[in-house]
Write a protein that holds these residues in place. Structure first.
Motif, PDB file in Angstrom:
ATOM      1  N   TYR B 432      86.937  14.474  46.168  1.00 45.35           N
ATOM      2  CA  TYR B 432      87.543  15.222  45.898  1.00 45.35           C
ATOM      3  C   TYR B 432      89.468  14.628  46.263  1.00 45.35           C
ATOM      4  CZ  TYR B 432      86.401  13.669  50.087  1.00 45.35           C
ATOM      5  OH  TYR B 432      85.953  12.118  51.494  1.00 45.35           O
ATOM      6  N   SER B 433      90.191  15.743  46.233  1.00 43.45           N
ATOM      7  CA  SER B 433      91.452  15.777  46.183  1.00 43.45           C
ATOM      8  C   SER B 433      91.880  14.538  47.993  1.00 43.45           C
ATOM      9  CB  SER B 433      91.974  16.893  45.622  1.00 43.45           C
ATOM     10  OG  SER B 433      93.217  16.258  46.864  1.00 43.45           O
ATOM     11  N   ARG B 434      92.237  13.374  47.764  1.00 40.34           N
ATOM     12  CA  ARG B 434      92.577  13.223  48.939  1.00 40.34           C
ATOM     13  C   ARG B 434      93.684  14.048  49.613  1.00 40.34           C
ATOM     14  NH1 ARG B 434      94.540   6.505  50.067  1.00 40.34           N
ATOM     15  NH2 ARG B 434      94.540   6.659  52.072  1.00 40.34           N
ATOM     16  N   PHE B 435      94.741  14.226  49.017  1.00 46.61           N
ATOM     17  CA  PHE B 435      95.752  15.211  49.611  1.00 46.61           C
ATOM     18  C   PHE B 435      95.349  16.019  49.753  1.00 46.61           C
ATOM     19  CE2 PHE B 435     100.169  16.624  50.789  1.00 46.61           C
ATOM     20  CZ  PHE B 435     100.463  17.712  50.218  1.00 46.61           C
ATOM     21  N   TRP B 436      94.561  17.176  49.113  1.00 48.48           N
ATOM     22  CA  TRP B 436      94.162  17.734  49.908  1.00 48.48           C
ATOM     23  C   TRP B 436      93.290  17.924  51.325  1.00 48.48           C
ATOM     24  CZ3 TRP B 436      96.897  22.544  50.032  1.00 48.48           C
ATOM     25  CH2 TRP B 436      97.585  22.461  49.000  1.00 48.48           C
ATOM     26  N   SER B 437      92.018  16.735  51.363  1.00 41.37           N
ATOM     27  CA  SER B 437      90.725  16.791  52.145  1.00 41.37           C
ATOM     28  C   SER B 437      91.913  15.936  53.312  1.00 41.37           C
ATOM     29  CB  SER B 437      89.810  15.749  51.794  1.00 41.37           C
ATOM     30  OG  SER B 437      90.824  14.369  51.565  1.00 41.37           O
ATOM     31  N   ASN B 438      93.053  15.011  53.883  1.00 46.95           N
ATOM     32  CA  ASN B 438      93.653  14.650  54.383  1.00 46.95           C
ATOM     33  C   ASN B 438      94.584  16.027  55.064  1.00 46.95           C
ATOM     34  OD1 ASN B 438      92.753  12.645  53.806  1.00 46.95           O
ATOM     35  ND2 ASN B 438      94.568  11.052  53.965  1.00 46.95           N
ATOM     36  N   PHE B 439      95.412  17.112  54.345  1.00 46.69           N
ATOM     37  CA  PHE B 439      95.698  17.824  54.770  1.00 46.69           C
ATOM     38  C   PHE B 439      95.107  18.754  54.854  1.00 46.69           C
ATOM     39  CE2 PHE B 439      99.522  20.417  55.100  1.00 46.69           C
ATOM     40  CZ  PHE B 439      99.254  21.810  54.477  1.00 46.69           C
ATOM     41  N   ALA B 440      94.010  19.141  54.386  1.00 45.34           N
ATOM     42  CA  ALA B 440      93.095  20.427  55.637  1.00 45.34           C
ATOM     43  C   ALA B 440      92.412  20.033  56.790  1.00 45.34           C
ATOM     44  CB  ALA B 440      92.153  20.502  54.816  1.00 45.34           C
ATOM     45  N   ALA B 441      92.459  18.592  57.228  1.00 43.87           N
ATOM     46  CA  ALA B 441      91.563  17.563  57.903  1.00 43.87           C
ATOM     47  C   ALA B 441      92.704  17.963  59.573  1.00 43.87           C
ATOM     48  CB  ALA B 441      91.398  16.296  57.954  1.00 43.87           C
ATOM     49  N   ILE B 442      93.971  17.695  58.407  1.00 46.00           N
ATOM     50  CA  ILE B 442      94.762  17.742  60.257  1.00 46.00           C
ATOM     51  C   ILE B 442      95.384  19.404  59.633  1.00 46.00           C
ATOM     52  CG2 ILE B 442      98.043  17.207  60.631  1.00 46.00           C
ATOM     53  CD1 ILE B 442      97.071  14.291  58.402  1.00 46.00           C
ATOM     54  N   TRP B 443      95.277  20.671  59.106  1.00 47.65           N
ATOM     55  CA  TRP B 443      95.592  21.792  59.541  1.00 47.65           C
ATOM     56  C   TRP B 443      94.633  22.291  60.383  1.00 47.65           C
ATOM     57  CZ3 TRP B 443      99.309  24.980  57.150  1.00 47.65           C
ATOM     58  CH2 TRP B 443      98.842  26.404  57.589  1.00 47.65           C
ATOM     59  N   ILE B 444      93.434  22.136  60.346  1.00 50.81           N
ATOM     60  CA  ILE B 444      92.425  22.399  61.447  1.00 50.81           C
ATOM     61  C   ILE B 444      92.497  22.181  62.763  1.00 50.81           C
ATOM     62  CG2 ILE B 444      89.693  22.409  61.340  1.00 50.81           C
ATOM     63  CD1 ILE B 444      89.504  22.703  58.181  1.00 50.81           C
ATOM     64  N   PHE B 445      92.784  20.304  62.421  1.00 48.77           N
ATOM     65  CA  PHE B 445      93.160  20.037  64.013  1.00 48.77           C
ATOM     66  C   PHE B 445      93.604  20.253  64.424  1.00 48.77           C
ATOM     67  CE2 PHE B 445      92.660  16.610  67.379  1.00 48.77           C
ATOM     68  CZ  PHE B 445      93.307  16.787  67.441  1.00 48.77           C
ATOM     69  N   VAL B 446      94.608  21.009  64.226  1.00 46.55           N
ATOM     70  CA  VAL B 446      96.076  21.874  65.014  1.00 46.55           C
ATOM     71  C   VAL B 446      95.594  23.071  65.196  1.00 46.55           C
ATOM     72  CG1 VAL B 446      98.650  22.988  64.605  1.00 46.55           C
ATOM     73  CG2 VAL B 446      98.766  20.073  64.118  1.00 46.55           C
ATOM     74  N   GLY B 447      95.018  23.958  64.220  1.00 47.89           N
ATOM     75  CA  GLY B 447      94.458  25.029  64.487  1.00 47.89           C
ATOM     76  C   GLY B 447      93.283  25.449  65.473  1.00 47.89           C
ATOM     77  N   PHE B 448      92.771  24.641  65.325  1.00 53.44           N
ATOM     78  CA  PHE B 448      91.660  24.862  66.667  1.00 53.44           C
ATOM     79  C   PHE B 448      92.241  24.549  67.372  1.00 53.44           C
ATOM     80  CE2 PHE B 448      87.765  23.803  68.362  1.00 53.44           C
ATOM     81  CZ  PHE B 448      87.325  23.172  69.466  1.00 53.44           C
ATOM     82  N   ASN B 449      93.015  23.340  67.961  1.00 53.94           N
ATOM     83  CA  ASN B 449      93.550  23.759  69.320  1.00 53.94           C
ATOM     84  C   ASN B 449      94.125  24.595  70.004  1.00 53.94           C
ATOM     85  OD1 ASN B 449      92.889  20.751  71.165  1.00 53.94           O
ATOM     86  ND2 ASN B 449      93.297  20.309  68.586  1.00 53.94           N
TER      87      ASN B 449
END
Lengths: 151, 557, 232
Positions: B432-449
């Protein structure tokens, strides 16, 4: 971790090995089965006989004890557990142990519950109205409970 | 240790290589498959669907709670749904997420795919039972959807009596759904236990198995031993509704607290069914992506078993305000503290693994690191709730809601994402796309908290859970939480997006893009139908990277 | 590695068994199936165990009512059923033994007798249940003793929790009876396959596993019978 070439298993039938392997499983003698069934029938007779007498609190223990003995005979011989692998025995015994945990904690809860004392008439029922009057007649709790008075 | 970049290498083999995905292509070859990898994929699609449906209900709940105020005079303003509908939606959120997503997700999708591969086996021990498990999951899900159509349920996912006996909703249908889903879970667990005992590769002793396998094994023990009790409980509830047998109904001499005992005897081990596989994934992912052997292998392995066993004796901590005897309350609270020990051991060992490792910050690792932080919070707040005196105040508040979302969503779901991203190249042969996967991981971490941190504060200040309207003073927290929920939704949409895209135009993945040392990385990507060309023989530890590093240096990776 | 499983040769006149392809040997297949089945039996223990837990729970809460309830049950029929099931366990064990020794006729006969015993159990159960229905001893809210019962068993209305006793009686014996029916169906299946020559000393696993199931059904009854029927 390396993956080395292992000898591939060709499709040749391992005739004798597999016949032997199946044959290696323990075959119980008829005598053993007969002894067990007779013991079970005898213990059934004992179970019914014992129930005709009242031993008070020990009644349940005696009944379950005899049943447990019958169970051990069925499990050990009829179900071949005596000659089975350790892991099969371990899992089956453990299931009873875990069930025992359910029994144990339910028992702990029951033995010490105060509302059961009320059900059995050994303690007076809680009187919420009185309790809140004593705490604070002007309290919100008192006002809340008194609205149900008489309903 | 020099860092080895995990860039995929162009394959030099012909394009249409026969693997488990393309070896047969008819519908029946998938619907009637006995291959664990295909069954794992079907489960993956199914649990993703359940996750999205549950997530949709969550969004509806959170949108309603944007401005659902109750005024001091008792009138309500704002909100989108009536309280009755609100009850139905949070119930559906819970039911879908717990029974159809979280409990099966990791074991049945990732576990089914990876466990036989990691053991060097050709399949699970009982492939037909495996397929039956999947169809039972499907049947249970269809029954749950049917109950939605037939009148929904509004009891909360916990179905407490006596309300669940008398509410005029589709409780029986949902009970049968839970029964069916329970058997799906039991058969999956049974299968894995037999597979781990009987189908390990030559040379693979118990202590050469990957920790993911240990975790799945401990989970399977819980699935087999605990799930039957919820089975009998929902069956009794159904009989109670139909015939008023009186077992849980005080009108007929029954005891609602007995229902709670039966329910939580399963449902507490159930939460460990949820978290144990997640912990297994984290062990594997952290070790591989730090290129360092796991710290304290045996401790982590035994701690999985310890968690499984201790989980059977703490269920009463869900019932601290139910009316149990004080003796039982005390014992359950005391025992609850012990369950923290094995979890803490794992947490420390993971941190020690990462320490001075060669860390590659790919999506699996980002999710794993998120897990370390979020699980620490989730676990510690669990201990707070386990303290009897504190729980009297915190029970049924948003503190509990925040706690279990931290462990169920922030930990288990994150670990699920970690595992998904970790094994995606192996499952589909694409990156998968390295950029989007890393971006989404950080995004979800922020959204979750963003979503759940305010809920801790709300809860400790007294905001009760499952309320359709709340006092004005809580609105700030609720609105923050709702914003966070929307952020999570966007992140999940991103994830689904780039993952699906990768199937169409992702770069071809090499056999071992991450440099893992466990058996699944030493076979073709995607694997052939029988998993391995030749029977693998195991002669070293699962986290021993010396050969992997050698191969990378020679450019063979 | 071959995709088709290898075949285990069978004695003259019997059908050879094909080992499933993902197993290395027949022994591995046999041990895997056995472990799997024991695990399934564990789930049955937990399932019925929950019912037993509920029974003990309410028995200690409503002791007098449960003692009275036990007196209303037909212990003679229960004893007969116990004897029938124990005998069927013996014949089932003999059926497995016969399969192990490739004694087809003996195996089929023992399976038949086991099946008949199972049917006998259900027949006795039928009489027991009709008697209860006749008296109005139904579970929960339907527990309404009719006039005849009130004469035959005086003082019934002094025990308000008999509905709970009978709820547990019907549920526990009912679910057990369901398991007996499933067992009978499995017996028929074994008989049908056995007649075609599928079971011999090279392959008797299905007989073995159904035997385990049948013995579990017997085990449950061994505990159920004294608990419900025999009033201490």
């Amino acid at each position: 971790m390396t993956t080395t070439e292992a000898t591939t298993h060709a499709a040749e039938p391992h005739d004798d090995d597999h016949m032997e392997a199946a044959h290696d499983h323990h075959v119980c003698s008829i005598a053993a089965f007969v002894v067990i069934i007779l013991s079970l029938l005898f213990l059934t007779f004992v179970t019914v006989l014992v129930s005709l007498f009242d031993f008070g609190a020990a009644n349940m223990w005696i009944a379950m004890g005899v049943a447990g003995l019958k169970a051990v005979l069925v499990m050990g011989v009829f179900m071949h557990m005596l000659w089975d692998t350790t892991i099969n025995k371990l899992f089956f015994i453990c299931s009873f142990l875990f069930l025992g945990l359910l029994f144990l904690f339910l028992f702990v809860d029951m033995v010490a519950r105060s509302d059961l004392e009320i059900i059995h008439g050994r303690a007076a029922p809680l009187n919420f109205k009185e309790m809140s009057e004593q705490s604070a007649p002007d309290s919100a709790e008192y006002k809340f409970h008194s609205q149900f008075e008489g309903k | 240790m020099t860092a080895i970049p995990a860039t995929p290498v162009e394959e030099t083999q012909p394009i249409e290589q026969k693997n488990y995905l393309n070896v047969t292509k008819t519908f029946m070859s998938w619907a009637g498959t006995l291959d664990h990898k295909r069954i794992g994929l079907m489960y993956l699609i199914g649990v993703t669907f359940a996750f999205l449906v549950g997530g949709l209900f969550a969004l509806m709940v959170r949108l309603h709670l944007w401005d659902a105020i109750i005024n001091p005079d008792g009138t309500t303003t704002g909100g989108i749904f009536t309280p009755d509908k609100y009850n139905q939606y949070f119930t559906m959120h819970g039911v879908f997420m717990v029974f159809m997503f979280i409990i099966p997700a990791i074991p049945a999708s990732l576990g089914n795919f990876a466990l036989p591969l990691q053991l060097g086996a050709k399949d699970v021990a009982l492939p037909r039972l495996n397929l039956l498990s999947f169809y039972l999951w499907l049947a249970g899900t269809l029954m749950a959807i049917a109950s939605m159509v037939m009148g929904q349920i509004d009891t909360g996912w916990t179905f407490y009596t006596p309300y669940s006996i008398y509410t005029n909703k589709a409780v029986i249908m949902m009970g049968l759904a839970v029964f069916t889903l329970g058997f799906s879970s039991i058969f999956t667990g049974l299968n894995f236990i037999v597979t781990v005992h009987k189908l390990r590769a030559p040379g693979q002793g118990w202590f050469r198995m990957p920790l993911f396998v240990w975790a799945i094994y401990a989970t399977a023990l819980l699935q087999v031993l605990a799930t039957p009790v919820i089975g009998i409980t929902v069956l009794l509830l159904a009989f109670e509704r139909l015939y008023h047998i009186g077992i849980f109904d005080p009108h007929f001499g029954g005891d609602p607290v007995l229902f709670q005992h039966f329910f939580w005897f399963y449902s507490h081990p159930a939460v460990y069914i949820m978290i144990l596989p997640a912990m297994g994934i984290i062990s594997d992912v952290i070790s591989v992506h730090s290129r360092k052997p796991i710290f304290g292998y045996r401790l982590i392995a035994f701690s999985s078993l310890a968690i499984a066993i201790i989980s059977f004796i703490v269920w009463g901590h869900h019932m601290f305000t139910s009316g149990q005897s004080e003796l039982a309350l005390f014992i359950f609270s005391f025992l609850t503290f012990f369950v923290a020990l094995p979890s803490a051991i794992k947490e420390f060992n993971w941190v020690a693994t990462v320490w001075k490792g060669s860390i590659s910050l790919e999506a699996p690792m980002l999710y794993a690191l998120s897990f370390l932080v979020i699980f620490a919070v989730g676990g510690l707040t669990g201990i707070i709730l386990g303290a009897l005196s504190l729980d009297i105040h915190l029970h049924d508040t948003y503190f509990v809601v925040a706690h279990f979302h931290y462990v169920m969503m922030g930990s288990t779901a994150m670990a699920f994402f970690a595992g998904l991203h970790h094994w995606w190249p192996k499952m589909f042969g694409v990156m998968y796309s390295r950029f989007w996967s890393n971006f989404a991981a950080i995004w979800i971490f922020v959204g979750f908290n963003w979503t759940f941190l305010p809920q801790f504060v709300m809860g400790s200040e007294g905001m009760p859970r499952r309320y359709a309207h709340y006092l004005k003073e809580w609105q700030g927290y609720h609105q923050a939480s709702t914003v966070g929920a929307i952020i999570i939704a966007a992140g999940v949409a991103m994830m689904v997006g780039y993952l699906v895209m990768s199937l169409f135009n992702g770069k071809k993945a090499s056999n071992n893009p991450w440099g893992g040392a466990t058996l699944e990385w030493h076979t073709a990507t995607p694997p052939v139908l029988e998993n391995f060309e030749t029977q693998p023989i195991v002669d070293r530890d699962p986290y021993d990277y010396t050969l992997v590093i050698e191969a990378a240096r020679k450019g063979e990776l | 590695m071959s995709h088709a499983g290898h075949t285990v040769p069978a004695p003259e006149g019997f059908v050879p068994h094909v080992v499933a392809h993902h197993f290395e040997s027949q022994e591995q297949e046999y041990q895997s199936a056995k472990l799997g089945f024991w695990l399934f039996l564990c789930t049955e223990v937990l399932l019925f165990g929950g019912l037993f837990a509920a029974f003990f729970y309410y028995k200690s809460m409503y002791q007098a009512d449960f003692v009275r309830g036990g007196e209303l049950l037909a212990w003679k029929m229960g004893t007969l059923n116990t004897v029938i099931l124990l005998a069927s366990s013996y014949t089932m064990a003999m059926a497995v033994r016969s399969a192990q020794l490739t004694k087809k006729k003996a195996m089929l006969n023992y399976l038949l007798i086991t099946l008949i015993c199972g049917a006998g159990f259900m027949v006795v159960k039928y009489f027991e249940y009709t008697s209860k229905i006749h008296h109005g001893f139904l579970p929960g809210v339907f527990f309404v003793p009719n006039a005849e019962a009130l004469i035959e068993f005086p003082g019934l209305l002094d025990f308000p929790r008999l509905n709970l006793f009978f709820a547990l009686y019907w549920t526990m014996t009912g679910i057990h009876g369901f398991h007996v029916l499933v067992g009978m169906f499995l017996m028929v299946w074994l008989y049908w396959r056995g007649k075609k020559g599928h079971f011999h000393k090279g392959h008797y696993m299905p007989v073995d596993l159904v035997g385990l199931y049948w013995h579990l059904v017997d085990l449950i009854w061994i505990f159920l019978f004294p608990l419900l029927y025999l009033v201490p």
